[in-house]
Enzyme design. Structure first.
Site, PDB file in Angstrom:
ATOM      1  N   THR A  95       0.850  -1.191   0.000  1.00 55.03           N
ATOM      2  CA  THR A  95       0.000   0.000   0.000  1.00 55.03           C
ATOM      3  C   THR A  95       0.890   1.247   0.000  1.00 55.03           C
ATOM      4  OG1 THR A  95      -0.166  -0.101   2.422  1.00 55.03           O
ATOM      5  CG2 THR A  95      -1.924  -1.154   1.142  1.00 55.03           C
ATOM      6  N   GLY A  97       1.331   4.385   1.581  1.00 49.00           N
ATOM      7  CA  GLY A  97       2.033   4.936   2.739  1.00 49.00           C
ATOM      8  C   GLY A  97       3.038   3.973   3.329  1.00 49.00           C
ATOM      9  N   CYS A  98       2.689   2.693   3.323  1.00 49.83           N
ATOM     10  CA  CYS A  98       3.566   1.673   3.890  1.00 49.83           C
ATOM     11  C   CYS A  98       4.785   1.448   3.000  1.00 49.83           C
ATOM     12  CB  CYS A  98       2.791   0.372   4.072  1.00 49.83           C
ATOM     13  SG  CYS A  98       1.246   0.562   5.000  1.00 49.83           S
ATOM     14  N   SER A  99       4.581   1.477   1.698  1.00 53.09           N
ATOM     15  CA  SER A  99       5.667   1.203   0.747  1.00 53.09           C
ATOM     16  C   SER A  99       6.560   2.407   0.488  1.00 53.09           C
ATOM     17  CB  SER A  99       5.085   0.711  -0.584  1.00 53.09           C
ATOM     18  OG  SER A  99       4.383  -0.492  -0.415  1.00 53.09           O
TER      19      SER A  99
END
Length: 206
Positions: A95, A97-99
């Site tokens: 996703t 923001g996570c990546s």
């Protein structure tokens, strides 16, 4: 006038029709009524959120293998026993923001974390083990030494009071922590800002 204030239910097999025209399940109506009486939250865990001093639960997570090999079981308590570790969780692998932010911050911080005595970094999400392995491999996180573990059934997430129901799946609220021999010494919540859980903020506290 009275009819306007009374909802009539016509039970038709397994459905009920209200006077306002909505079609609902009688069981859903009962469940909704029960929930309102007991004040049970419908979207988040009832368990109190973790804090400093909390002991990491003894749960089994799954770790993917290269070339789509069979995932292996990893007992989290045994894995971190006697070690100082950084654990961070994300709502979803791959996703934005996570990546783009959370994971890269820990990839870049590996040398500094080790200099602070952190022996292992673990990334957790409720995606399955195959997805977590692929994310770790393609992001460079696995090459940096980060372990990618799947909490697909949400056992760890729920035990920590960090579950988040979504239309797609159970997800983990974003967080980071430092644990020493299985006990949380530093905890970083994303309740105010996601960036509070990124590696620079973690490093600043060590």
């Amino acid at each position: 006038m009275l009819a306007r204030h009374i909802t009539f239910l016509l039970t038709l097999g397994s459905i009920a029709v209200t006077a306002s025209g909505f079609v609902v399940s009688p069981l859903a109506l009962f469940a909704g009524s029960a929930r309102s009486k007991t004040c049970l939250p419908s979207t988040e865990s009832e368990t109190m959120e973790i804090e400093v001093g909390y002991k990491i639960p003894d749960v089994t997570l799954m770790e993917g293998s290269p070339d789509y090999g069979k995932p292996t079981e990893v007992n989290l308590a045994e894995l971190i026993k006697g070690k100082k570790v950084a654990i961070f969780a994300v709502p979803g692998a791959f996703t934005p923001g996570c990546s783009k932010s959370h994971l890269p911050s820990f990839i870049d911080a590996q040398d500094e974390l080790k200099a602070k005595g952190v022996e292992m970094t673990i990334c957790i999400a409720t995606n399955d083990a195959y997805v977590m392995e692929a994310w770790g491999r393609t992001s460079g996180g696995a090459d940096a030494g980060i372990r990618f573990l799947s909490d697909a059934n949400g056992e760890l997430t729920k035990a920590m009071g960090l579950s988040m129901e979504t239309p797609v799946m159970l997800r983990t609220k974003r967080f980071s922590l430092i644990a020493d021999d299985g006990v949380v010494t530093n905890y970083f919540s994303s309740a105010e800002e996601s960036s509070n859980t990124w590696a620079p903020n973690v490093l600043a506290s060590l």
